[in-house]
Design a protein around this motif. Structure first.
Motif, PDB file in Angstrom:
ATOM      1  N   UNK A 155       0.804  -1.215   0.000  1.00  0.00           N
ATOM      2  CA  UNK A 155       0.000   0.000   0.000  1.00  0.00           C
ATOM      3  C   UNK A 155       0.832   1.258   0.000  1.00  0.00           C
ATOM      4  N   UNK A 156       1.953   1.225  -0.686  1.00  0.00           N
ATOM      5  CA  UNK A 156       2.912   2.329  -0.632  1.00  0.00           C
ATOM      6  C   UNK A 156       2.482   3.568  -1.404  1.00  0.00           C
ATOM      7  N   UNK A 157       1.506   3.433  -2.301  1.00  0.00           N
ATOM      8  CA  UNK A 157       1.089   4.597  -3.081  1.00  0.00           C
ATOM      9  C   UNK A 157       2.223   5.096  -3.954  1.00  0.00           C
ATOM     10  N   UNK A 158       2.545   6.360  -3.842  1.00  0.00           N
ATOM     11  CA  UNK A 158       3.574   6.963  -4.697  1.00  0.00           C
ATOM     12  C   UNK A 158       4.988   6.704  -4.191  1.00  0.00           C
ATOM     13  N   UNK A 159       5.123   5.992  -3.085  1.00  0.00           N
ATOM     14  CA  UNK A 159       6.436   5.781  -2.479  1.00  0.00           C
ATOM     15  C   UNK A 159       7.074   4.501  -3.021  1.00  0.00           C
ATOM     16  N   UNK A 160       8.349   4.568  -3.304  1.00  0.00           N
ATOM     17  CA  UNK A 160       9.087   3.387  -3.765  1.00  0.00           C
ATOM     18  C   UNK A 160      10.409   3.296  -3.017  1.00  0.00           C
ATOM     19  N   UNK A 161      10.389   2.804  -1.776  1.00  0.00           N
ATOM     20  CA  UNK A 161      11.657   2.692  -1.045  1.00  0.00           C
ATOM     21  C   UNK A 161      12.646   1.800  -1.791  1.00  0.00           C
ATOM     22  N   UNK A 203      11.418  -2.583  -6.833  1.00  0.00           N
ATOM     23  CA  UNK A 203      10.495  -2.225  -7.889  1.00  0.00           C
ATOM     24  C   UNK A 203       9.070  -2.189  -7.391  1.00  0.00           C
ATOM     25  N   UNK A 204       8.159  -1.935  -8.315  1.00  0.00           N
ATOM     26  CA  UNK A 204       6.749  -1.781  -7.976  1.00  0.00           C
ATOM     27  C   UNK A 204       5.897  -2.772  -8.752  1.00  0.00           C
ATOM     28  N   UNK A 205       4.871  -3.268  -8.092  1.00  0.00           N
ATOM     29  CA  UNK A 205       3.944  -4.227  -8.696  1.00  0.00           C
ATOM     30  C   UNK A 205       2.523  -3.794  -8.362  1.00  0.00           C
ATOM     31  N   UNK A 206       1.656  -3.729  -9.390  1.00  0.00           N
ATOM     32  CA  UNK A 206       0.241  -3.461  -9.129  1.00  0.00           C
ATOM     33  C   UNK A 206      -0.430  -4.783  -8.794  1.00  0.00           C
TER      34      UNK A 206
END
Length: 124
Positions: A36-42, A71-74
């Motif tokens: 649920x990080x939203x716009x954040x990508x640690x 990375x990010x995953x939807x």
């Protein structure tokens, strides 16, 4: 406060230090999930969110994200069955649980806990 990579790591470290003095934060060697990080990508975390701003990835691309541990995953944060059990050193779900339907919260917690390797952290 914005959930920067430093904030996520500091939050985990501070929370655990308050409970177990001397305990160190999970290192970047294990899979670390930020739900649920939203716009954040640690950095060095795999961020999972249902947001349209996150990319829709093929199964192969998801496997690559998990392999490089960044990375990010939807995806739906309440169903992470595509992640191997006991593979995460940390699951960070700060202000996420309250966005799930009440009837789904206990099941989501169980699923998140199953992702943790021994000694792993579930930060809510």
């Amino acid at each position: 406060m914005t959930a920067t990579p430093e904030f996520v790591d500091a939050s985990l470290r501070d929370a655990m230090a308050a409970v177990w003095p001397g305990y160190s934060a999970p290192g970047p060697s294990g899979l670390r999930l930020c739900l649920g990080a939203g716009a954040v990508s640690p950095r060095d975390w795999v961020c999972v969110d249902g947001s349209a701003s996150y990319p829709e990835l093929t199964p192969r691309q998801v496997a690559d994200v998990l392999l490089v541990r960044g990375g990010c995953v939807r995806a739906d944060v309440s169903d992470l069955s595509w992640i191997a059990p006991a593979s995460a050193s940390a699951v960070y779900a700060h202000h996420v649980l309250e966005h799930l339907p009440v009837r789904a919260q206990a099941d989501a917690l169980r699923r998140w806990a199953r992702l943790l390797s021994p000694g792993g952290w579930l930060y809510l």
